[in-house]
Design a protein around this motif. Sequence first.
Motif, PDB file in Angstrom:
ATOM      1  N   LYS A  10       0.845  -1.200   0.000  1.00 37.40           N
ATOM      2  CA  LYS A  10       0.000   0.000   0.000  1.00 37.40           C
ATOM      3  C   LYS A  10       0.880   1.250   0.000  1.00 37.40           C
ATOM      4  O   LYS A  10       2.007   1.228   0.461  1.00 37.40           O
ATOM      5  CB  LYS A  10      -0.877   0.028   1.267  1.00 37.40           C
ATOM      6  N   THR A  11       0.309   2.320  -0.482  1.00 39.76           N
ATOM      7  CA  THR A  11       0.991   3.617  -0.415  1.00 39.76           C
ATOM      8  C   THR A  11       0.780   4.204   0.976  1.00 39.76           C
ATOM      9  O   THR A  11       0.101   3.622   1.812  1.00 39.76           O
ATOM     10  CB  THR A  11       0.415   4.587  -1.474  1.00 39.76           C
ATOM     11  N   ARG A  12       1.355   5.391   1.205  1.00 40.22           N
ATOM     12  CA  ARG A  12       1.185   6.032   2.511  1.00 40.22           C
ATOM     13  C   ARG A  12      -0.274   6.350   2.777  1.00 40.22           C
ATOM     14  O   ARG A  12      -0.728   6.326   3.916  1.00 40.22           O
ATOM     15  CB  ARG A  12       1.987   7.337   2.565  1.00 40.22           C
ATOM     16  N   ALA A  13      -0.982   6.654   1.748  1.00 45.57           N
ATOM     17  CA  ALA A  13      -2.397   7.020   1.899  1.00 45.57           C
ATOM     18  C   ALA A  13      -3.283   5.786   2.058  1.00 45.57           C
ATOM     19  O   ALA A  13      -4.489   5.907   2.261  1.00 45.57           O
ATOM     20  CB  ALA A  13      -2.862   7.820   0.684  1.00 45.57           C
ATOM     21  N   GLY A  14      -2.709   4.584   1.929  1.00 45.74           N
ATOM     22  CA  GLY A  14      -3.487   3.368   2.098  1.00 45.74           C
ATOM     23  C   GLY A  14      -4.034   2.806   0.797  1.00 45.74           C
ATOM     24  O   GLY A  14      -4.772   1.831   0.803  1.00 45.74           O
ATOM     25  N   GLN A  15      -3.661   3.420  -0.316  1.00 45.56           N
ATOM     26  CA  GLN A  15      -4.111   2.922  -1.610  1.00 45.56           C
ATOM     27  C   GLN A  15      -3.186   1.791  -2.076  1.00 45.56           C
ATOM     28  O   GLN A  15      -1.995   1.802  -1.768  1.00 45.56           O
ATOM     29  CB  GLN A  15      -4.101   4.057  -2.651  1.00 45.56           C
ATOM     30  N   PRO A  16      -3.697   0.812  -2.831  1.00 45.58           N
ATOM     31  CA  PRO A  16      -2.831  -0.275  -3.319  1.00 45.58           C
ATOM     32  C   PRO A  16      -1.843   0.241  -4.365  1.00 45.58           C
ATOM     33  O   PRO A  16      -2.168   1.133  -5.156  1.00 45.58           O
ATOM     34  CB  PRO A  16      -3.808  -1.266  -3.929  1.00 45.58           C
ATOM     35  N   VAL A  17      -0.613  -0.320  -4.354  1.00 42.66           N
ATOM     36  CA  VAL A  17       0.392   0.031  -5.349  1.00 42.66           C
ATOM     37  C   VAL A  17       0.038  -0.732  -6.613  1.00 42.66           C
ATOM     38  O   VAL A  17       0.051  -1.957  -6.642  1.00 42.66           O
ATOM     39  CB  VAL A  17       1.812  -0.335  -4.859  1.00 42.66           C
ATOM     40  N   MET A  18      -0.287   0.009  -7.674  1.00 45.87           N
ATOM     41  CA  MET A  18      -0.809  -0.611  -8.894  1.00 45.87           C
ATOM     42  C   MET A  18       0.298  -1.192  -9.764  1.00 45.87           C
ATOM     43  O   MET A  18       0.037  -2.052 -10.612  1.00 45.87           O
ATOM     44  CB  MET A  18      -1.622   0.404  -9.697  1.00 45.87           C
ATOM     45  N   LYS A  19       1.532  -0.775  -9.547  1.00 46.28           N
ATOM     46  CA  LYS A  19       2.657  -1.221 -10.379  1.00 46.28           C
ATOM     47  C   LYS A  19       2.750  -2.754 -10.383  1.00 46.28           C
ATOM     48  O   LYS A  19       2.836  -3.381 -11.439  1.00 46.28           O
ATOM     49  CB  LYS A  19       3.937  -0.599  -9.818  1.00 46.28           C
ATOM     50  N   TYR A  20       2.709  -3.359  -9.198  1.00 46.39           N
ATOM     51  CA  TYR A  20       2.869  -4.800  -9.079  1.00 46.39           C
ATOM     52  C   TYR A  20       1.643  -5.543  -9.621  1.00 46.39           C
ATOM     53  O   TYR A  20       1.757  -6.612 -10.222  1.00 46.39           O
ATOM     54  CB  TYR A  20       3.119  -5.189  -7.620  1.00 46.39           C
ATOM     55  N   ARG A  21       0.482  -4.967  -9.418  1.00 43.25           N
ATOM     56  CA  ARG A  21      -0.740  -5.605  -9.916  1.00 43.25           C
ATOM     57  C   ARG A  21      -0.756  -5.615 -11.443  1.00 43.25           C
ATOM     58  O   ARG A  21      -1.148  -6.600 -12.072  1.00 43.25           O
ATOM     59  CB  ARG A  21      -1.973  -4.891  -9.371  1.00 43.25           C
ATOM     60  N   ILE A  22      -0.314  -4.530 -12.045  1.00 42.30           N
ATOM     61  CA  ILE A  22      -0.272  -4.447 -13.513  1.00 42.30           C
ATOM     62  C   ILE A  22       0.773  -5.421 -14.058  1.00 42.30           C
ATOM     63  O   ILE A  22       0.540  -6.099 -15.070  1.00 42.30           O
ATOM     64  CB  ILE A  22      -0.006  -2.997 -13.965  1.00 42.30           C
ATOM     65  N   GLU A  23       1.931  -5.527 -13.388  1.00 38.08           N
ATOM     66  CA  GLU A  23       2.957  -6.489 -13.811  1.00 38.08           C
ATOM     67  C   GLU A  23       2.401  -7.917 -13.766  1.00 38.08           C
ATOM     68  O   GLU A  23       2.632  -8.715 -14.678  1.00 38.08           O
ATOM     69  CB  GLU A  23       4.192  -6.388 -12.909  1.00 38.08           C
ATOM     70  N   HIS A  24       1.667  -8.203 -12.726  1.00 35.90           N
ATOM     71  CA  HIS A  24       1.074  -9.540 -12.583  1.00 35.90           C
ATOM     72  C   HIS A  24       0.081  -9.812 -13.713  1.00 35.90           C
ATOM     73  O   HIS A  24       0.086 -10.906 -14.318  1.00 35.90           O
ATOM     74  CB  HIS A  24       0.381  -9.660 -11.219  1.00 35.90           C
ATOM     75  N   LEU A  25      -0.765  -8.868 -14.029  1.00 36.84           N
ATOM     76  CA  LEU A  25      -1.714  -9.025 -15.128  1.00 36.84           C
ATOM     77  C   LEU A  25      -0.985  -9.232 -16.453  1.00 36.84           C
ATOM     78  O   LEU A  25      -1.380 -10.072 -17.268  1.00 36.84           O
ATOM     79  CB  LEU A  25      -2.636  -7.808 -15.210  1.00 36.84           C
TER      80      LEU A  25
END
Length: 192
Positions: A167-182
């Motif tokens: 998660k980021t500092r604001a609590g949002q998911p880090v999309m970089k890893y999710r996009i790499e996985h997709l």
Amino acid sequence: MKHQKPRDEENRGENNGSNSIKMNNNMKKKKRLGGGGLSLEAFANAKTKGDFYNLSIIKKQKEFYKNAKHVKKYKKLLKQQSQQHDISSAIRSVEDENETEDGSSMGLNKQNKKNPGIPSLKEMYDKKHEKKEKERIEMQAVLQAKKEEREKAEARRKAAREKMFKKTRAGQPVMKYRIEHLLETIQNSAKN
């Protein structure tokens, strides 16, 4: 209107027996849910388990039969060995008599020579033992390989999971890893 019979009198006629049976059947069908209850003896017997299934007794019986089996086997082996010993001593005494009569040592030659066609018990035991040892080592190697593969796969999944849940500092998911996985899953499906 003419004289009418009451309905009870009509029923008392020829069909009296069949109607009473029907009424008795209907009464039998209507039972109370509570029932008559159990007698004190039946209640006490229902609480206790029967002697037919007791795990500790069953275990003791199994152990007893197992021990009896081993003892029987041991006694049988002792009996066979004593018979072999008796036979071998009888053969030796006959050979000794032959030596004294003939003056030759034919009996000793027979004892020293082993029949090449019949393998000895020791050789058979060694072969069987070696075969079992090889199988055991192979099984251990296979199990070890499976265990290592499982550990590697688990480590990969754990690393991917950690990346996916970052998660980021604001609590949002880090999309970089999710996009790499997709992207990886799409590439793998395109290859297949």
